[in-house]
Design an enzyme around this catalytic site. Structure first.
Site, PDB file in Angstrom:
ATOM      1  N   LYS A  44       3.326  -8.855 -18.410  1.00  0.00           N
ATOM      2  CA  LYS A  44       3.384  -9.202 -17.049  1.00  0.00           C
ATOM      3  C   LYS A  44       2.345 -10.106 -16.729  1.00  0.00           C
ATOM      4  O   LYS A  44       2.832 -11.244 -16.031  1.00  0.00           O
ATOM      5  CB  LYS A  44       3.249  -8.014 -16.217  1.00  0.00           C
ATOM      6  CG  LYS A  44       3.398  -8.431 -14.588  1.00  0.00           C
ATOM      7  CD  LYS A  44       4.851  -8.847 -14.232  1.00  0.00           C
ATOM      8  CE  LYS A  44       4.879  -9.629 -12.940  1.00  0.00           C
ATOM      9  NZ  LYS A  44       6.302 -10.102 -12.713  1.00  0.00           N
TER      10      LYS A  44
ATOM     11  N   TRP B 286      -3.273  -1.874  -1.613  1.00  0.00           N
ATOM     12  CA  TRP B 286      -2.899  -3.387  -2.184  1.00  0.00           C
ATOM     13  C   TRP B 286      -3.603  -4.380  -1.192  1.00  0.00           C
ATOM     14  O   TRP B 286      -2.809  -4.678  -0.049  1.00  0.00           O
ATOM     15  CB  TRP B 286      -1.413  -3.535  -2.314  1.00  0.00           C
ATOM     16  CG  TRP B 286      -1.045  -4.794  -2.931  1.00  0.00           C
ATOM     17  CD1 TRP B 286      -0.393  -5.879  -1.935  1.00  0.00           C
ATOM     18  CD2 TRP B 286      -0.564  -5.203  -4.123  1.00  0.00           C
ATOM     19  NE1 TRP B 286      -0.297  -6.743  -2.744  1.00  0.00           N
ATOM     20  CE2 TRP B 286      -0.231  -6.510  -4.055  1.00  0.00           C
ATOM     21  CE3 TRP B 286      -0.800  -4.876  -5.433  1.00  0.00           C
ATOM     22  CZ2 TRP B 286      -0.039  -7.123  -5.146  1.00  0.00           C
ATOM     23  CZ3 TRP B 286      -0.493  -5.236  -6.450  1.00  0.00           C
ATOM     24  CH2 TRP B 286      -0.026  -6.625  -6.430  1.00  0.00           C
TER      25      TRP B 286
ATOM     26  N   CYS C  94       0.935  -1.271   0.107  1.00  0.00           N
ATOM     27  CA  CYS C  94      -0.198   0.067   0.072  1.00  0.00           C
ATOM     28  C   CYS C  94       0.846   1.161   0.062  1.00  0.00           C
ATOM     29  O   CYS C  94       1.871   1.285   0.536  1.00  0.00           O
ATOM     30  CB  CYS C  94      -1.043   0.064   1.110  1.00  0.00           C
ATOM     31  SG  CYS C  94      -1.829  -1.607   1.388  1.00  0.00           S
TER      32      CYS C  94
ATOM     33  N   ASN D  27       0.027   0.052   5.924  1.00  0.00           N
ATOM     34  CA  ASN D  27       0.738  -0.771   5.009  1.00  0.00           C
ATOM     35  C   ASN D  27       1.463  -2.078   5.796  1.00  0.00           C
ATOM     36  O   ASN D  27       2.081  -1.445   6.845  1.00  0.00           O
ATOM     37  CB  ASN D  27       1.751  -0.046   4.297  1.00  0.00           C
ATOM     38  CG  ASN D  27       2.625  -1.063   3.163  1.00  0.00           C
ATOM     39  OD1 ASN D  27       1.918  -2.019   2.883  1.00  0.00           O
ATOM     40  ND2 ASN D  27       3.774  -0.755   2.899  1.00  0.00           N
TER      41      ASN D  27
ATOM     42  N   GLU E 231      14.327 -14.416 -21.172  1.00  0.00           N
ATOM     43  CA  GLU E 231      13.551 -13.376 -21.049  1.00  0.00           C
ATOM     44  C   GLU E 231      13.982 -11.978 -21.053  1.00  0.00           C
ATOM     45  O   GLU E 231      13.285 -10.918 -21.609  1.00  0.00           O
ATOM     46  CB  GLU E 231      12.314 -13.819 -20.248  1.00  0.00           C
ATOM     47  CG  GLU E 231      12.530 -13.634 -18.710  1.00  0.00           C
ATOM     48  CD  GLU E 231      11.343 -13.756 -17.902  1.00  0.00           C
ATOM     49  OE1 GLU E 231      11.645 -14.339 -16.975  1.00  0.00           O
ATOM     50  OE2 GLU E 231      10.369 -13.154 -18.205  1.00  0.00           O
TER      51      GLU E 231
HETATM   52  C1  AGP Z   1       8.377 -15.149 -15.715  1.00  0.00           C
HETATM   53  O1  AGP Z   1       9.306 -14.369 -15.649  1.00  0.00           O
HETATM   54  C2  AGP Z   1       7.183 -14.389 -16.375  1.00  0.00           C
HETATM   55  N1  AGP Z   1       6.749 -13.454 -15.796  1.00  0.00           N
HETATM   56  C3  AGP Z   1       6.153 -15.427 -17.141  1.00  0.00           C
HETATM   57  O2  AGP Z   1       6.678 -16.942 -17.414  1.00  0.00           O
HETATM   58  C4  AGP Z   1       5.044 -15.786 -15.871  1.00  0.00           C
HETATM   59  O3  AGP Z   1       5.675 -16.581 -14.764  1.00  0.00           O
HETATM   60  C5  AGP Z   1       3.820 -16.308 -16.440  1.00  0.00           C
HETATM   61  O4  AGP Z   1       3.421 -15.643 -17.621  1.00  0.00           O
HETATM   62  C6  AGP Z   1       2.838 -16.770 -15.425  1.00  0.00           C
HETATM   63  O5  AGP Z   1       2.371 -15.529 -15.069  1.00  0.00           O
HETATM   64  P1  AGP Z   1       1.462 -15.703 -13.518  1.00  0.00           P
HETATM   65  O6  AGP Z   1       2.505 -16.291 -12.524  1.00  0.00           O
HETATM   66  O7  AGP Z   1       0.765 -14.307 -13.342  1.00  0.00           O
HETATM   67  O8  AGP Z   1       0.360 -16.678 -13.671  1.00  0.00           O
END
Ligand code: AGP
Length: 577
Positions: free
Chosen positions: A572, A80, A2, A106, A457
């Protein structure tokens, strides 16, 4: 986690709270609110205006602009969610029975259930589901006319983590801040003062801050800020001059969110265990409160995830199967959903997802549930789709992870799965220390996979993760003096086998960076370089080895000039199939 802002000074508080909450949005949140002590009009009593939004800060600001509170003392918050869904009622600030004490928080109050029961028995009422709400009521219960003394008395009862900003309408010239296991700073302006969860919120107003120490309380008045311990002993904190800009402040001074979040791992691990593991080793999950009898019926554990979460699932597979004796299997959720899997009413479906929104993982969970499985989501986002759709949730409490590459949340997932394994083992009446030691050896494989994924990645260099035993069945063909290898050789029953593997690798002229346990000389002069890991329990070594691999990937990517926090082609949260 938060965001917190408090203001006391000669200017209108509301515009400052609004601007500061906008700067705190980067931390991730699901609701927001402010409380402003309004200057009394002639003949009127002092009143406090509270405005909340269960949506974005902009929604809150729009509400405030319709009827702008006027006053020089106020607190604001971006939430959060940790305990209680992201709703209007659960949004901060929270207040006491009389609507006089206002608090934003928080952190995680580990003993809030016990405190809440005690306060309810004394007649206090709690409209929200939050742990935070016990704070204003506890202060109220200790209030005998001295607000600061009541705050100290109340905080002495609290266990866990808190960063707090608060005020009482009985003290219109007093803003109080306090911290324990969560950061809080006091900003020193020109005859005006700020309390904030991080410097980002106040950087445009002042670069002079007091950093509160653990268990310290700041009492801010127009005359200045006085810091003391919970026993009232005066503390003289140093004033720090911060010359960051907003972007640097958001990263806590680190060059990238990823490096900041790797360094947040210790706090993430502590938060994952907070309030769940008693001194005698009993494990409990507040949001996955299933009776022992129901868990005892489970004879099959299905772990579902993608990417890093799938690697966490692989670690969970080893740990749960060995400690509890229940057969466990980690599945690629995107493959699982197209099979006719053997899942039944004695299956526990463990859905692993940092975001709680990964499309493949959600669909796979639905399929497992449709076949009768009991489901639990291990996720970092309260009330995410996974948490809502599952029968229960184990929240990571790791705080927002801004970098696309998962770092601290992987470790929080691992610890959460260790706790689940202990819970299941206890229910099944079986766990033995030596069995644990054998198992953790097997945890190396997912760690190598995870190290390879991180390198791929964020640095875009192809990497292979493999077990030592698998090497001779294919990957060794890749080796030459242009193919560096990172070998995980920390102490354990297969360490000697790994040392042999390193000799085979070196024999093919491939450079080797060996992760070894501190003091182990067996690879000196053999490996090209070694990286010493402290001698820890082998379950902890999983985390330490992974941190090293994450840092390795990070520094390679930085050296190559890649976009560490937002790698190309990646999101993400992969919410599409
Ligand atoms: C890994 O560094 C990536 N962020 C990606 O593999 C991620 O773990 C995957 O997309 C699953 O995401 P989630 O944990 O939000 O389900």
């Amino acid at each position: 986690m938060c965001g917190i802002i408090g203001y006391l000074g000669g200017r209108e508080a509301t515009p400052i709270l609004m601007e500061s909450l906008k700067r705190l949005e980067y931390r991730g949140y699901d609701s927001a609110g402010v409380a402003v002590l309004e200057l009394p009009r002639a003949g009127e009593a002092v009143r406090t205006s509270v405005t909340k939004s269960e949506a974005k800060v902009d929604t809150l600001i729009a509400k405030l602009k319709m009827n702008m509170p006027s006053g020089n003392l106020g607190i604001g918050h971006t939430r959060w969610a940790t305990h209680g869904k992201p709703t209007y009622v659960n949004a901060h600030p929270h207040t006491d029975c009389k609507g006089k004490i206002f608090v934003v928080h928080n952190g995680i109050i580990e003993n809030f259930a016990e405190l809440k029961a005690e306060l309810e028995a004394a007649g206090h009422e709690f409209p929200s589901d939050t742990d935070t709400e016990v704070v204003p009521h506890l202060i109220e219960a200790n209030y005998k006319g001295d607000f600061l003394a009541a705050v100290r008395a109340a905080l002495k009862r609290i266990k866990g983590a808190y960063a707090l900003a608060m005020f009482s309408s009985d003290d219109p010239e007093l803003l109080v801040g306090a911290r324990l296991n969560a950061p809080l700073v006091v900003g020193i302006g020109d005859n005006e003062y700020y309390i904030a969860s991080d410097i980002t919120a106040i950087i445009p107003y002042t670069k002079r801050v007091l950093v509160l120490g653990e268990g310290e309380v700041a009492a801010v008045t127009p005359l200045g800020a006085e810091v003391s311990t919970l026993d009232g002993v005066t503390v003289n904190p140093k004033i720090v001059h911060v010359d960051w800009d907003v972007s640097q402040a958001q990263k806590g001074g680190y060059p990238h969110f990823m490096l900041k979040e790797i360094n947040e791992t210790p706090e993430a691990l502590a938060n994952a265990m907070r309030g769940r593991l008693t001194d005698d080793g009993t494990v409990s999950f507040r949001e996955f409160d299933v009776a022992d009898k129901q868990l005892r019926r489970i004879d099959d554990i299905l772990l579902l995830g993608m990417g890093t979460s799938r690697h966490a699932a692989m670690i969970g597979e080893y740990v749960i199967e060995d400690w509890s004796g229940i057969p466990a299997r980690a599945e690629d959720a995107s493959e699982f959903r197209y099979r006719r899997p053997t899942v039944g009413e004695k299956t526990l479906g463990v859905v692993i997802s940092q975001s709680g929104e990964t499309a493949d993982t959600l669909v796979a969970m639905q399929q497992a549930k449709a076949r009768g499985a009991l489901s639990v989501a291990v996720t970092n986002v309260v009330a995410s789709s996974a948490a809502r759709d599952a029968d229960g949730a184990i929240y990571l409490h790791a705080g927002p992870e801004i970098g696309v590459a998962s770092t601290k949340t992987l470790h929080a997932h691992i610890v959460s799965l260790y706790l689940l394994a202990m819970r299941l083992a206890d229910v099944k009446g079986r766990v033995s220390p030596e069995r644990k030691r054998e198992l953790v050896e097997a945890l190396r494989l997912p760690v190598a996979l995870e190290g390879a994924l991180k390198l791929k990645e964020i640095s875009y260099i192809h990497a292979e993760g493999t077990s030592g035993g698998e090497l001779k069945h294919g990957p060794i063909a890749l080796l030459d003096d242009q193919f560096p290898v990172i070998a995980i050789c920390t102490a354990g029953t297969t360490k000697d086998k790994m040392v042999s593997n390193v000799h085979e690798i070196v024999a093919r002229n491939a450079p080797v960076l060996a992760l070894i346990t501190k003091g182990d000389r067996s690879l000196n002069g053999v490996a090209t370089d070694v990286f010493e890991i402290p001698e820890v329990d082998e379950a902890a070594a999983v985390v330490l080895n992974t941190v090293v691999l994450q840092l390795f990937a990070y520094h390679v990517a930085v050296k190559l000039g890649q976009d560490v926090d937002q790698p190309r082609n990646l999101a993400k949260s992969v919410t599409v199939e």
